[in-house]
Design a protein around this motif. Structure first.
Motif, mmCIF file in Angstrom:
data_model
loop_
_atom_site.group_PDB
_atom_site.id
_atom_site.type_symbol
_atom_site.label_atom_id
_atom_site.label_comp_id
_atom_site.label_asym_id
_atom_site.label_seq_id
_atom_site.Cartn_x
_atom_site.Cartn_y
_atom_site.Cartn_z
ATOM 1 N N ARG A 36 -57.278 -42.372 -56.516
ATOM 2 C CA ARG A 36 -57.315 -43.580 -57.342
ATOM 3 C C ARG A 36 -57.744 -43.248 -58.757
ATOM 4 N N ASP A 37 -58.772 -42.430 -58.878
ATOM 5 C CA ASP A 37 -59.277 -42.081 -60.207
ATOM 6 C C ASP A 37 -58.312 -41.181 -60.973
ATOM 7 N N LEU A 38 -57.592 -40.321 -60.279
ATOM 8 C CA LEU A 38 -56.657 -39.431 -60.961
ATOM 9 C C LEU A 38 -55.348 -40.121 -61.336
ATOM 10 N N THR A 39 -54.906 -41.047 -60.519
ATOM 11 C CA THR A 39 -53.605 -41.673 -60.772
ATOM 12 C C THR A 39 -53.700 -43.072 -61.372
ATOM 13 N N GLY A 40 -54.815 -43.736 -61.197
ATOM 14 C CA GLY A 40 -54.948 -45.117 -61.638
ATOM 15 C C GLY A 40 -54.328 -46.096 -60.657
ATOM 16 N N ALA A 41 -53.725 -45.593 -59.599
ATOM 17 C CA ALA A 41 -53.077 -46.440 -58.593
ATOM 18 C C ALA A 41 -54.106 -46.915 -57.564
ATOM 19 N N PRO A 42 -53.875 -48.072 -56.960
ATOM 20 C CA PRO A 42 -54.778 -48.519 -55.889
ATOM 21 C C PRO A 42 -54.777 -47.508 -54.751
ATOM 22 N N SER A 43 -55.856 -47.469 -54.003
ATOM 23 C CA SER A 43 -55.926 -46.557 -52.860
ATOM 24 C C SER A 43 -56.633 -47.253 -51.713
ATOM 25 N N TYR A 44 -56.371 -46.761 -50.535
ATOM 26 C CA TYR A 44 -57.069 -47.295 -49.374
ATOM 27 C C TYR A 44 -57.150 -46.230 -48.302
ATOM 28 N N GLU A 45 -58.018 -46.489 -47.356
ATOM 29 C CA GLU A 45 -58.260 -45.558 -46.262
ATOM 30 C C GLU A 45 -57.722 -46.172 -44.982
ATOM 31 N N ILE A 46 -57.033 -45.385 -44.195
ATOM 32 C CA ILE A 46 -56.523 -45.832 -42.897
ATOM 33 C C ILE A 46 -57.310 -45.073 -41.831
ATOM 34 N N LYS A 47 -57.900 -45.797 -40.927
ATOM 35 C CA LYS A 47 -58.637 -45.175 -39.818
ATOM 36 C C LYS A 47 -57.668 -44.904 -38.662
ATOM 37 N N SER A 48 -57.846 -43.783 -37.978
ATOM 38 C CA SER A 48 -56.954 -43.457 -36.870
ATOM 39 C C SER A 48 -57.040 -44.492 -35.747
ATOM 40 N N ALA A 49 -58.142 -45.212 -35.689
ATOM 41 C CA ALA A 49 -58.294 -46.249 -34.669
ATOM 42 C C ALA A 49 -57.456 -47.489 -34.982
ATOM 43 N N ASP A 50 -56.956 -47.605 -36.217
ATOM 44 C CA ASP A 50 -56.092 -48.738 -36.572
ATOM 45 C C ASP A 50 -54.849 -48.694 -35.695
ATOM 46 N N GLU A 51 -54.517 -49.825 -35.099
ATOM 47 C CA GLU A 51 -53.380 -49.900 -34.191
ATOM 48 C C GLU A 51 -52.073 -49.472 -34.858
ATOM 49 N N ASP A 52 -51.908 -49.813 -36.117
ATOM 50 C CA ASP A 52 -50.660 -49.506 -36.813
ATOM 51 C C ASP A 52 -50.824 -48.380 -37.840
ATOM 52 N N ALA A 53 -51.771 -47.458 -37.583
ATOM 53 C CA ALA A 53 -52.061 -46.378 -38.538
ATOM 54 C C ALA A 53 -50.821 -45.553 -38.851
ATOM 55 N N PHE A 54 -50.091 -45.111 -37.817
ATOM 56 C CA PHE A 54 -48.943 -44.254 -38.098
ATOM 57 C C PHE A 54 -47.861 -44.995 -38.870
ATOM 58 N N SER A 55 -47.625 -46.248 -38.555
ATOM 59 C CA SER A 55 -46.584 -46.990 -39.296
ATOM 60 C C SER A 55 -46.987 -47.157 -40.762
ATOM 61 N N HIS A 81 -45.212 -33.506 -57.091
ATOM 62 C CA HIS A 81 -44.456 -34.204 -58.134
ATOM 63 C C HIS A 81 -45.086 -33.819 -59.467
ATOM 64 N N PRO A 82 -44.591 -32.758 -60.106
ATOM 65 C CA PRO A 82 -45.218 -32.233 -61.330
ATOM 66 C C PRO A 82 -45.454 -33.274 -62.431
ATOM 67 N N ASP A 83 -44.641 -34.318 -62.489
ATOM 68 C CA ASP A 83 -44.863 -35.355 -63.509
ATOM 69 C C ASP A 83 -46.218 -36.032 -63.334
ATOM 70 N N ARG A 84 -46.712 -36.090 -62.107
ATOM 71 C CA ARG A 84 -48.024 -36.693 -61.864
ATOM 72 C C ARG A 84 -49.123 -35.868 -62.534
ATOM 73 N N ILE A 85 -48.955 -34.571 -62.558
ATOM 74 C CA ILE A 85 -49.926 -33.697 -63.226
ATOM 75 C C ILE A 85 -49.763 -33.823 -64.741
ATOM 76 N N ARG A 86 -48.531 -33.779 -65.225
ATOM 77 C CA ARG A 86 -48.278 -33.880 -66.668
ATOM 78 C C ARG A 86 -48.871 -35.162 -67.254
ATOM 79 N N LYS A 87 -48.777 -36.250 -66.500
ATOM 80 C CA LYS A 87 -49.293 -37.543 -66.982
ATOM 81 C C LYS A 87 -50.806 -37.543 -67.165
ATOM 82 N N LEU A 88 -51.492 -36.602 -66.547
ATOM 83 C CA LEU A 88 -52.945 -36.534 -66.670
ATOM 84 C C LEU A 88 -53.389 -35.948 -68.007
#
Length: 160
Positions: A95-114, A8-15
């Motif tokens: 998170r640092d590049l976009t300012g948006a919240p971020s999180y990590e999903i572990k593959s062991a999470d039951e609902d990781a794919f969803s 999404h080139p606008d994401r780069i332009r916004k930086l």
């Protein structure tokens, strides 16, 4: 991880404070560090290799592109050096590049794919990685053509 943002080139332009080339070689790059938005001022003096492989020491653009090299320089500046930006966790970088919240999903999470599928529907920036904690795990990953400890950008997710 910049490759994922380029979907999404606008994401780069916004930086960048501007999308115009600056004849003085001074640029402003907008980033967030530890939740604080800031504009990092850099110049276009780029560390280059003086050996046979003359060119930028770190990132290289695709042809005459300067934006990748400038973003890396700004990223190195807010972290104190180029050496300090090797590795890290992709979700924190996003998170640092976009300012948006971020999180990590572990593959062991039951609902990781969803969760990942939901992120695709919401147009989130996503990546994936493999931890190969032992030599055997790293070898298994390598045999599949992947690299343990490396981040891979997710550009599309689908349930089939």
């Amino acid at each position: 991880m910049l490759s994922v943002l380029t979907e999404h080139p606008d994401r780069i332009r916004k930086l960048f404070a501007t999308d115009k080339m600056n004849p003085q070689g001074i640029y402003g790059v907008k980033m967030c560090k530890n939740g604080e938005a800031q504009t990092v001022i850099i110049d276009d003096h780029i560390p280059c290799d003086s050996g046979n492989n003359a060119g930028p020491c770190f990132s290289k653009g695709n042809g005459p592109e300067l934006w990748v090299i400038l973003l890396e320089k700004a990223w190195a500046k807010i972290h104190g050096s180029y050496e300090r930006i090797i590795g890290g966790q992709a979700h924190l970088t996003f998170r640092d590049l976009t300012g948006a919240p971020s999180y990590e999903i572990k593959s062991a999470d039951e609902d990781a794919f969803s969760k990942i599928l939901d992120g695709e529907k919401k147009n989130y920036v996503m990546s994936s990685g493999i931890n190969g904690k032992s030599e055997a795990e790293a070898k298994l990953v390598e045999d599949m053509g992947l690299v343990a400890g490396h981040s891979y950008g997710l550009i599309s997710v689908a349930e089939v």
